[in-house]
Design a protein around this motif. Structure first.
Motif, short mmCIF file in Angstrom:
data_model
loop_
_atom_site.label_atom_id
_atom_site.label_comp_id
_atom_site.label_asym_id
_atom_site.label_seq_id
_atom_site.Cartn_x
_atom_site.Cartn_y
_atom_site.Cartn_z
N ALA A 61 0.83 -1.21 0.00
CA ALA A 61 0.00 0.00 0.00
C ALA A 61 0.86 1.26 0.00
CB ALA A 61 -0.93 0.00 1.21
N GLY A 62 2.02 1.20 0.62
CA GLY A 62 2.89 2.36 0.75
C GLY A 62 3.87 2.58 -0.39
N TRP A 63 3.88 1.68 -1.37
CA TRP A 63 4.79 1.89 -2.50
C TRP A 63 4.47 3.20 -3.20
CZ3 TRP A 63 4.32 -3.68 -4.94
CH2 TRP A 63 5.06 -4.58 -4.16
N PRO A 64 5.48 3.95 -3.60
CA PRO A 64 5.24 5.24 -4.28
C PRO A 64 4.37 5.07 -5.53
CG PRO A 64 7.56 4.99 -3.71
CD PRO A 64 6.91 3.67 -3.43
N GLY A 65 3.39 5.93 -5.66
CA GLY A 65 2.50 5.91 -6.82
C GLY A 65 1.51 4.76 -6.85
N GLN A 66 1.38 4.05 -5.73
CA GLN A 66 0.48 2.90 -5.69
C GLN A 66 -0.95 3.34 -5.88
OE1 GLN A 66 0.11 -0.12 -6.45
NE2 GLN A 66 1.32 -1.02 -4.80
N ILE A 71 -2.46 -2.38 -8.36
CA ILE A 71 -2.69 -3.55 -7.52
C ILE A 71 -3.48 -4.60 -8.30
CG2 ILE A 71 -3.83 -4.42 -5.44
CD1 ILE A 71 -3.16 -1.65 -4.17
N GLN A 72 -4.52 -4.17 -9.01
CA GLN A 72 -5.30 -5.13 -9.79
C GLN A 72 -4.44 -5.79 -10.86
OE1 GLN A 72 -9.32 -4.52 -10.96
NE2 GLN A 72 -9.62 -2.88 -9.48
N ASN A 73 -3.52 -5.05 -11.46
CA ASN A 73 -2.64 -5.63 -12.46
C ASN A 73 -1.76 -6.73 -11.85
OD1 ASN A 73 -1.46 -5.79 -15.12
ND2 ASN A 73 0.35 -4.86 -14.20
N ILE A 74 -1.28 -6.49 -10.64
CA ILE A 74 -0.48 -7.52 -9.95
C ILE A 74 -1.32 -8.77 -9.70
CG2 ILE A 74 0.64 -8.10 -7.75
CD1 ILE A 74 1.65 -5.18 -7.68
N ILE A 100 -6.24 -3.16 0.32
CA ILE A 100 -4.80 -2.90 0.41
C ILE A 100 -4.55 -1.40 0.53
CG2 ILE A 100 -2.61 -3.01 -0.84
CD1 ILE A 100 -3.55 -5.76 -1.91
N LEU A 101 -5.23 -0.61 -0.29
CA LEU A 101 -5.04 0.85 -0.22
C LEU A 101 -5.49 1.43 1.11
CD1 LEU A 101 -5.98 1.85 -3.86
CD2 LEU A 101 -3.69 1.81 -2.82
N SER A 102 -6.44 0.75 1.78
CA SER A 102 -6.88 1.24 3.10
C SER A 102 -5.79 1.08 4.15
CB SER A 102 -8.15 0.51 3.55
OG SER A 102 -7.85 -0.81 4.02
N LEU A 103 -4.78 0.28 3.86
CA LEU A 103 -3.67 0.05 4.78
C LEU A 103 -2.51 1.03 4.59
CD1 LEU A 103 -3.61 -3.84 4.49
CD2 LEU A 103 -4.60 -2.49 6.35
#
Length: 106
Positions: A61-66, A71-74, A100-103
């Protein structure tokens, strides 16, 4: 029969409305717990161990530009062969991405 065009129009409107429902992070958390905890730490409360090099969901979630699309692509195209493609439909992938983004760290 005259009702067919009306039915088709109503069906199209309801399908469009369903697509506009926002992702559900709570459902994403449930799915992540069921599918991802063998390899990832998926919540702040979960404790290890995990294999070296496997990021927690908080780290992802904390990766830059996430964002949700990344995430869906992964989830559709795992970046390494060890990670299986999770059996998720489009809606479920959106829910997991929202979770994931909520984290993301504050």
């Amino acid at each position: 029969m005259r009702s067919w065009p009306i039915f088709a129009a109503l069906l199209a409107m309801t399908q469009g409305a369903a697509a506009q429902v926002p992702p559900d992070p709570a459902n994403g958390a449930k799915l992540a717990t069921e599918l991802c905890t063998n390899c990832h730490l998926v919540s702040r409360e979960q404790k290890g161990p995990v294999l070296d090099g496997i990021p927690s969901f908080m780290a992802i979630a904390g990766w830059p530009g996430q964002d949700e699309a990344k995430i869906q692509n992964i989830l559709v195209n795992p970046p390494h062969p060890v990670m299986p493609t999770p059996p998720l439909n489009e809606r479920q992938r959106a829910d997991v991405a929202a979770y994931i983004l909520s984290l993301k760290p504050n």
